[in-house]
Design a protein around this motif. Structure first.
Motif, short mmCIF file in Angstrom:
data_model
loop_
_atom_site.label_atom_id
_atom_site.label_comp_id
_atom_site.label_asym_id
_atom_site.label_seq_id
_atom_site.Cartn_x
_atom_site.Cartn_y
_atom_site.Cartn_z
N LYS A 122 -49.73 -71.99 -95.07
CA LYS A 122 -50.22 -72.61 -93.84
C LYS A 122 -51.59 -72.04 -93.49
O LYS A 122 -52.44 -72.74 -92.95
CB LYS A 122 -49.22 -72.34 -92.70
N ASP A 123 -51.82 -70.80 -93.85
CA ASP A 123 -53.07 -70.12 -93.56
C ASP A 123 -54.10 -70.44 -94.66
O ASP A 123 -53.83 -70.23 -95.84
CB ASP A 123 -52.80 -68.61 -93.49
N SER A 124 -55.26 -70.94 -94.26
CA SER A 124 -56.28 -71.33 -95.23
C SER A 124 -56.80 -70.13 -96.02
O SER A 124 -57.19 -70.27 -97.17
CB SER A 124 -57.43 -72.08 -94.54
N GLY A 125 -56.80 -68.94 -95.44
CA GLY A 125 -57.23 -67.74 -96.15
C GLY A 125 -56.31 -67.42 -97.32
O GLY A 125 -56.76 -67.08 -98.41
N LYS A 126 -55.01 -67.54 -97.09
CA LYS A 126 -54.04 -67.31 -98.17
C LYS A 126 -54.16 -68.40 -99.23
O LYS A 126 -53.99 -68.15 -100.42
CB LYS A 126 -52.62 -67.25 -97.61
N MET A 127 -54.44 -69.62 -98.78
CA MET A 127 -54.64 -70.73 -99.73
C MET A 127 -55.79 -70.38 -100.68
O MET A 127 -55.69 -70.58 -101.89
CB MET A 127 -54.95 -72.04 -99.00
#
Length: 172
Positions: A122-127
């Motif tokens: 859900k988090d773009s940083g983790k993506m």
């Protein structure tokens, strides 16, 4: 002629993939991943890489489903994403078994599993973190199948994701 068209389509896919990772908005990131995967599927299909094309077609469909879940199923989004991810992971594995020709086809399956982890976030940083690892593997695979513009596309996507990671995801 297919080779030239494939390289052109690879350039278009690269532009989309490089651009979308620069956004913090998860919907834009998923929309770009959908279009980028569709173009990559066409590129690899034209180059005769059935395993790569199959994986990218599934990835486009999976991305669209995850996008719809995130948009429409707020309360049960996590549970639905888990179910979809498990089903697609199984489909990636089965597809790889049926389209397997050479050992490098296994790399595509690993990339598919990493992609599932990427869009599950859900988090773009983790993506972006998982995307960076995935792009490294795709560059290697692209070299193996002669997808030269994809080497550039995945390489620039890798650089773009790393830049975005530094720019958008670092703690202030």
């Amino acid at each position: 002629m297919n080779f030239i068209i494939a390289q052109f389509v690879g350039i278009l896919g690269g532009i989309v993939s490089v651009g979308c990772v620069q956004f913090k908005n998860e919907r834009i990131l998923l929309g770009g991943q959908f279009l980028g995967n569709a173009l990559l599927a066409l590129n690899l299909g034209l180059l005769g890489s059935l395993s790569g094309a199959w994986i990218c077609i599934l990835a486009s469909i999976q991305t669209l489903i995850i996008y719809c879940i995130n948009k429409n199923c707020k309360e049960s989004a996590y549970k639905n994403k888990v179910i979809v991810s498990i089903l697609f992971a199984a489909a990636y594995l089965v597809g790889t078994i049926f389209t397997y020709r050479v050992w490098s086809d296994i790399i595509v399956c690993i990339c598919a599993f990493l992609y599932t982890l990427t869009i599950f976030q859900k988090d773009s940083g983790k993506m972006r973190t998982v995307l960076i690892i995935n792009m490294c593997l795709w560059v290697f695979y692209d070299f193996m199948v002669g997808a030269y513009t994809n080497i550039l596309s995945h390489g620039f996507t890798l650089l773009s994701a790393a830049t975005a990671k530094l720019r958008l995801d670092k703690k202030h």
